[in-house]
Design an enzyme around this catalytic site. Sequence first.
Site, PDB file in Angstrom:
ATOM      1  N   GLY A  72      16.998 -10.773  16.944  1.00  0.00           N
ATOM      2  CA  GLY A  72      15.825 -10.125  17.507  1.00  0.00           C
ATOM      3  C   GLY A  72      16.103  -9.302  18.747  1.00  0.00           C
ATOM      4  O   GLY A  72      15.166  -8.780  19.354  1.00  0.00           O
ATOM      5  N   GLU A  79      22.163 -14.825  15.953  1.00  0.00           N
ATOM      6  CA  GLU A  79      22.152 -14.139  14.650  1.00  0.00           C
ATOM      7  C   GLU A  79      21.631 -12.716  14.766  1.00  0.00           C
ATOM      8  O   GLU A  79      20.575 -12.397  14.225  1.00  0.00           O
ATOM      9  CB  GLU A  79      21.230 -14.880  13.681  1.00  0.00           C
ATOM     10  CG  GLU A  79      21.671 -16.247  13.303  1.00  0.00           C
ATOM     11  CD  GLU A  79      20.603 -16.983  12.495  1.00  0.00           C
ATOM     12  OE1 GLU A  79      20.961 -17.984  11.876  1.00  0.00           O
ATOM     13  OE2 GLU A  79      19.427 -16.563  12.493  1.00  0.00           O
ATOM     14  N   PRO A  80      22.334 -11.850  15.455  1.00  0.00           N
ATOM     15  CA  PRO A  80      21.818 -10.489  15.587  1.00  0.00           C
ATOM     16  C   PRO A  80      21.999  -9.706  14.283  1.00  0.00           C
ATOM     17  O   PRO A  80      23.030  -9.817  13.625  1.00  0.00           O
ATOM     18  CB  PRO A  80      22.702  -9.883  16.683  1.00  0.00           C
ATOM     19  CG  PRO A  80      23.679 -10.944  17.086  1.00  0.00           C
ATOM     20  CD  PRO A  80      23.636 -12.032  16.084  1.00  0.00           C
ATOM     21  N   GLY A  81      20.977  -8.949  13.930  1.00  0.00           N
ATOM     22  CA  GLY A  81      21.103  -7.993  12.832  1.00  0.00           C
ATOM     23  C   GLY A  81      21.075  -6.608  13.441  1.00  0.00           C
ATOM     24  O   GLY A  81      22.095  -5.932  13.595  1.00  0.00           O
ATOM     25  N   ARG A  94      11.307   2.696   7.764  1.00  0.00           N
ATOM     26  CA  ARG A  94      10.809   2.166   9.038  1.00  0.00           C
ATOM     27  C   ARG A  94       9.685   2.992   9.670  1.00  0.00           C
ATOM     28  O   ARG A  94       8.729   2.419  10.185  1.00  0.00           O
ATOM     29  CB  ARG A  94      11.965   1.953  10.009  1.00  0.00           C
ATOM     30  CG  ARG A  94      13.005   0.949   9.477  1.00  0.00           C
ATOM     31  CD  ARG A  94      14.121   0.657  10.467  1.00  0.00           C
ATOM     32  NE  ARG A  94      13.685  -0.205  11.542  1.00  0.00           N
ATOM     33  CZ  ARG A  94      13.382   0.201  12.751  1.00  0.00           C
ATOM     34  NH1 ARG A  94      13.506   1.474  13.086  1.00  0.00           N
ATOM     35  NH2 ARG A  94      12.972  -0.645  13.664  1.00  0.00           N
ATOM     36  N   TYR A 133       6.469   0.852  10.155  1.00  0.00           N
ATOM     37  CA  TYR A 133       6.198   0.383  11.524  1.00  0.00           C
ATOM     38  C   TYR A 133       5.788   1.494  12.491  1.00  0.00           C
ATOM     39  O   TYR A 133       5.525   1.212  13.658  1.00  0.00           O
ATOM     40  CB  TYR A 133       7.464  -0.231  12.149  1.00  0.00           C
ATOM     41  CG  TYR A 133       8.199  -1.251  11.334  1.00  0.00           C
ATOM     42  CD1 TYR A 133       7.538  -2.343  10.768  1.00  0.00           C
ATOM     43  CD2 TYR A 133       9.577  -1.154  11.173  1.00  0.00           C
ATOM     44  CE1 TYR A 133       8.245  -3.283  10.045  1.00  0.00           C
ATOM     45  CE2 TYR A 133      10.288  -2.101  10.454  1.00  0.00           C
ATOM     46  CZ  TYR A 133       9.615  -3.161   9.889  1.00  0.00           C
ATOM     47  OH  TYR A 133      10.310  -4.093   9.184  1.00  0.00           O
ATOM     48  N   CYS A 176       6.369  11.819  -3.128  1.00  0.00           N
ATOM     49  CA  CYS A 176       5.019  12.327  -3.339  1.00  0.00           C
ATOM     50  C   CYS A 176       4.023  11.374  -2.726  1.00  0.00           C
ATOM     51  O   CYS A 176       3.309  10.640  -3.434  1.00  0.00           O
ATOM     52  CB  CYS A 176       4.756  12.504  -4.816  1.00  0.00           C
ATOM     53  SG  CYS A 176       5.861  13.730  -5.488  1.00  0.00           S
ATOM     54  N   GLU A 177       4.006  11.370  -1.402  1.00  0.00           N
ATOM     55  CA  GLU A 177       3.144  10.469  -0.674  1.00  0.00           C
ATOM     56  C   GLU A 177       3.072  10.995   0.749  1.00  0.00           C
ATOM     57  O   GLU A 177       4.110  11.204   1.379  1.00  0.00           O
ATOM     58  CB  GLU A 177       3.789   9.073  -0.723  1.00  0.00           C
ATOM     59  CG  GLU A 177       3.066   8.066   0.079  1.00  0.00           C
ATOM     60  CD  GLU A 177       3.150   6.659  -0.521  1.00  0.00           C
ATOM     61  OE1 GLU A 177       3.429   6.502  -1.712  1.00  0.00           O
ATOM     62  OE2 GLU A 177       2.931   5.726   0.246  1.00  0.00           O
ATOM     63  N   TYR A 235      18.280  -2.111   8.625  1.00  0.00           N
ATOM     64  CA  TYR A 235      17.032  -2.099   7.852  1.00  0.00           C
ATOM     65  C   TYR A 235      16.680  -0.712   7.330  1.00  0.00           C
ATOM     66  O   TYR A 235      15.523  -0.309   7.336  1.00  0.00           O
ATOM     67  CB  TYR A 235      15.876  -2.666   8.692  1.00  0.00           C
ATOM     68  CG  TYR A 235      16.192  -4.048   9.227  1.00  0.00           C
ATOM     69  CD1 TYR A 235      16.196  -5.147   8.369  1.00  0.00           C
ATOM     70  CD2 TYR A 235      16.534  -4.246  10.554  1.00  0.00           C
ATOM     71  CE1 TYR A 235      16.524  -6.409   8.838  1.00  0.00           C
ATOM     72  CE2 TYR A 235      16.865  -5.508  11.032  1.00  0.00           C
ATOM     73  CZ  TYR A 235      16.858  -6.581  10.165  1.00  0.00           C
ATOM     74  OH  TYR A 235      17.176  -7.825  10.623  1.00  0.00           O
TER      75      TYR A 235
HETATM   76  C1  LIG Z   1      16.112 -11.152  10.343  1.00  0.00           C
HETATM   77  C2  LIG Z   1      16.724 -12.319  10.938  1.00  0.00           C
HETATM   78  C3  LIG Z   1      17.659 -12.183  11.975  1.00  0.00           C
HETATM   79  C4  LIG Z   1      18.041 -10.854  12.563  1.00  0.00           C
HETATM   80  O1  LIG Z   1      17.018 -10.232  13.254  1.00  0.00           O
HETATM   81  P1  LIG Z   1      17.308  -8.890  14.087  1.00  0.00           P
HETATM   82  O2  LIG Z   1      16.001  -8.538  14.662  1.00  0.00           O
HETATM   83  O3  LIG Z   1      17.793  -7.882  13.113  1.00  0.00           O
HETATM   84  O4  LIG Z   1      18.330  -9.201  15.103  1.00  0.00           O
HETATM   85  C5  LIG Z   1      18.241 -13.331  12.456  1.00  0.00           C
HETATM   86  N1  LIG Z   1      17.918 -14.553  11.969  1.00  0.00           N
HETATM   87  C6  LIG Z   1      17.020 -14.709  10.977  1.00  0.00           C
HETATM   88  C7  LIG Z   1      16.724 -16.077  10.479  1.00  0.00           C
HETATM   89  C8  LIG Z   1      16.389 -13.617  10.436  1.00  0.00           C
HETATM   90  O5  LIG Z   1      15.490 -13.781   9.463  1.00  0.00           O
END
Ligand SMILES: *Cc1c(COP(=O)(O)O)cnc(C)c1O
Length: 421
Positions: free
Chosen positions: A221, A262-264, A303, A307, A339-340, A377
């Site tokens: 997050g 857990e960074p995405g 996105r 959002y 087409c939207e 994403y």
């Molecule tokens: C989506 C998710 C993340 C990553 O979130 P980011 O906002 O991309 O950092 C980490 N842990 C869990 C369980 C998630 O579902």
Amino acid sequence: MTDTPFISPEKARELAKRFGTPLYVYDENALRRAAEACLAFPNAFGLTVRFAIKACPTAAVLKLFDSMGLHFDASSIYEVRRAMHAGIAPEKISLSTQELPLEFSDEIKAGIRFNACSLDQLERYGSAFPGTRVGVRFNPGIGSGGTGKTNVGGPDSSFGIWFEYADAVRFILKKHGLTLERIHTHIGSGSDPVIWQRAALASLEMVKKFPSVDTLDFGGGYKVARVHGEKTTDLRTCGAPVRDAIAQLAEETGRKLHFEIEPGTYLVANAGSILARVQDVTDTGKFGRHFIKLDMGMTELLRPSLYGAQHPTAIVPSLQRANTPPRGEVAYVIVGHCCESGDLVSCAPGEPEQLAGRFFHEVEIGDLCLIGGTGAYCSSMSAKNYNSFPEAAEVLLQADGNARLIRRRQTLEQMLQNEIA
Ligand SMILES: *Cc1c(COP(=O)(O)O)cnc(C)c1O
């Protein structure tokens, strides 16, 4: 932080010529820098950084992070299998999912970690694998996300076990002889660092209720600024108070908790750009708008429509007119090829339906357009194959400057292969 995509005009033209458009381009150096920043996250007794696979599941990206010592967070059994298919060792994969698969004993036996995300999941896991070690995802009672759609904590969120149900958790653990080894929280994408800290400290309170826990997973997050005015979370400042609280707990109780994050987004967002081509330029008269129509859209980048997300955009003029002096600036609304009318690239911040102009020197058909901040994403979360547009190709710009194709462009045959006429 970043307001322009990382690809130079020369490189953009070269890539478009070699691989075609639309094209996802990832930058190895940027991926490495982000991974190093995460590996330096404050911790007292050791750290595991898990890449949230859902942000960008392409095998080459997973392998790069694997080679740097990262582990992985999967949000479905399919992501687990995908990562294993890419050669990731099962012990490095942790599953926290909204949908528990009916059958996943092969993966559990292979050694993946599992966080139960509801009481029923814990019960089902316990009956299938009694006497094993397990993690639990708690909803700490507070959440925070960049938008309401990405807030996954608090009373309005279905994610995780409500923090007041610790006794029910204890009951199920006992019933199946399970050992709780890990407490997990993830309160949202783009979360406010202060609320993130509060949630982290709340999970520390949960840890005190479960003496067997040796690992705290704080989820992801962490915010990333894609355009001017947005703010990137400073991981060091954000994590320091939590590290201190864990050091304090160790002093008081002797429990030395291992950290996981857990960074995405943080790992990939600004390491990816989309390279597209301007395929039409239109307007709606004297009092109307000017539009740039790209050869991509919500099929590659959802996105903004979902959002109201902001992504930096740059125009790379075609070579023929690169050397002629630019003309006056015009406010263009950038739209996608679907087409939207909701297929907008340049919407107002947080307003998916509100058109917003971006100023460019007069744009012509055939120019290239770079859209930055699209590593997370985007490829993984698009309205893929809408209007039957094929899935775009992906390229990795390697540290040595060479571009390597890491996913081919989809063919029409591949799109239709499961249809039965
Ligand atoms: C989506 C998710 C993340 C990553 O979130 P980011 O906002 O991309 O950092 C980490 N842990 C869990 C369980 C998630 O579902």
